[in-house]
Design a protein around this motif. Structure first.
Motif, PDB file in Angstrom:
ATOM      1  N   GLN A 102       0.826  -1.216   0.000  1.00  0.00           N
ATOM      2  CA  GLN A 102       0.000   0.000   0.000  1.00  0.00           C
ATOM      3  C   GLN A 102       0.860   1.266   0.000  1.00  0.00           C
ATOM      4  N   GLU A 103       1.987   1.190   0.706  1.00  0.00           N
ATOM      5  CA  GLU A 103       2.859   2.364   0.774  1.00  0.00           C
ATOM      6  C   GLU A 103       3.623   2.568  -0.529  1.00  0.00           C
ATOM      7  N   LEU A 104       4.034   1.459  -1.149  1.00  0.00           N
ATOM      8  CA  LEU A 104       4.927   1.550  -2.313  1.00  0.00           C
ATOM      9  C   LEU A 104       4.186   1.811  -3.619  1.00  0.00           C
ATOM     10  N   MET A 105       2.950   1.311  -3.732  1.00  0.00           N
ATOM     11  CA  MET A 105       2.240   1.422  -5.005  1.00  0.00           C
ATOM     12  C   MET A 105       1.467   2.728  -5.113  1.00  0.00           C
ATOM     13  N   SER A 106       1.388   3.232  -6.348  1.00  0.00           N
ATOM     14  CA  SER A 106       0.556   4.424  -6.591  1.00  0.00           C
ATOM     15  C   SER A 106      -0.912   3.988  -6.562  1.00  0.00           C
ATOM     16  N   GLN A 107      -1.813   4.950  -6.514  1.00  0.00           N
ATOM     17  CA  GLN A 107      -3.236   4.620  -6.484  1.00  0.00           C
ATOM     18  C   GLN A 107      -3.648   3.886  -7.765  1.00  0.00           C
ATOM     19  N   ASP A 108      -3.050   4.289  -8.907  1.00  0.00           N
ATOM     20  CA  ASP A 108      -3.343   3.607 -10.179  1.00  0.00           C
ATOM     21  C   ASP A 108      -2.874   2.158 -10.143  1.00  0.00           C
ATOM     22  N   GLU A 109      -1.696   1.941  -9.632  1.00  0.00           N
ATOM     23  CA  GLU A 109      -1.162   0.571  -9.546  1.00  0.00           C
ATOM     24  C   GLU A 109      -2.040  -0.282  -8.636  1.00  0.00           C
TER      25      GLU A 109
END
Ligand code: FE2
Ligand code: FE2
Length: 163
Positions: free
Chosen positions: A125-132
């Motif tokens: 959750q911290e590493l991924m963008s909202q799109d990812e």
């Protein structure tokens, strides 16, 4: 951290599996007479939910997490957990477990889920963008589609006939 909505279907299944672990824990030590029923329930839970849950994690979530090198060792550990847990479920299916195996299963399974929730999901959750995260959520939804259907069958089968 609040669970991202794209990971909630997996988290919900974690809750179901944890509930089974807690019940095994509370019933332990499980007497010989009750062993077949607990193994039958484990085997059914695997068929209804865990088989597809593990597959969705292995084919969708873990490869996505591996794109972040820091998560590689954790994913390796989680895959090893799946391998060992699948063996326990196969033993349950074959009705080969003793009471101590059931307690050990409950501990392994809940430890595995804690690792996923507290380490993997949090970091993803911290590493991924909202799109990812949205893309991941869609792929997970596709991978988990069959789980809901599989769940509906036994529920219908055990429901009293409508008059
Ligand atoms: Fe897992
Ligand atoms: Fe999981």
């Amino acid at each position: 951290m609040l669970r991202d909505r794209n990971l909630i279907p997996l988290s919900r299944q974690h809750q179901h599996a944890l509930a089974l672990c807690v019940r095994i824990d509370r019933a332990s030590p499980i007497g010989d007479a009750d062993l077949p029923a607990w193994q039958a329930e484990m085997a059914q839970h695997f068929e209804n939910e865990i088989r597809i849950h593990f597959a969705a994690e292995e084919h969708v979530l873990f490869p996505a997490a591996r794109k972040f090198p820091e998560l590689g060792p954790l994913v390796d550990e989680l895959l090893l957990d799946h391998f060992m847990l699948r063996e326990r479920f196969a033993e349950a299916e074959a009705r080969k477990m003793i009471a101590a195996d059931l307690s050990e299963f409950a501990q392994r399974m809940s430890a595995h889920i804690r690792k996923e929730e507290r380490l993997l999901f949090e970091r993803v959750q911290e590493l991924m963008s909202q799109d990812e995260l949205s893309l991941l959520g869609q792929s997970l939804e596709d991978a988990l589609k069959d789980a809901g259907q599989a769940c509906a069958l036994p529920a219908d089968a055990t429901r009293p006939p409508v008059k």
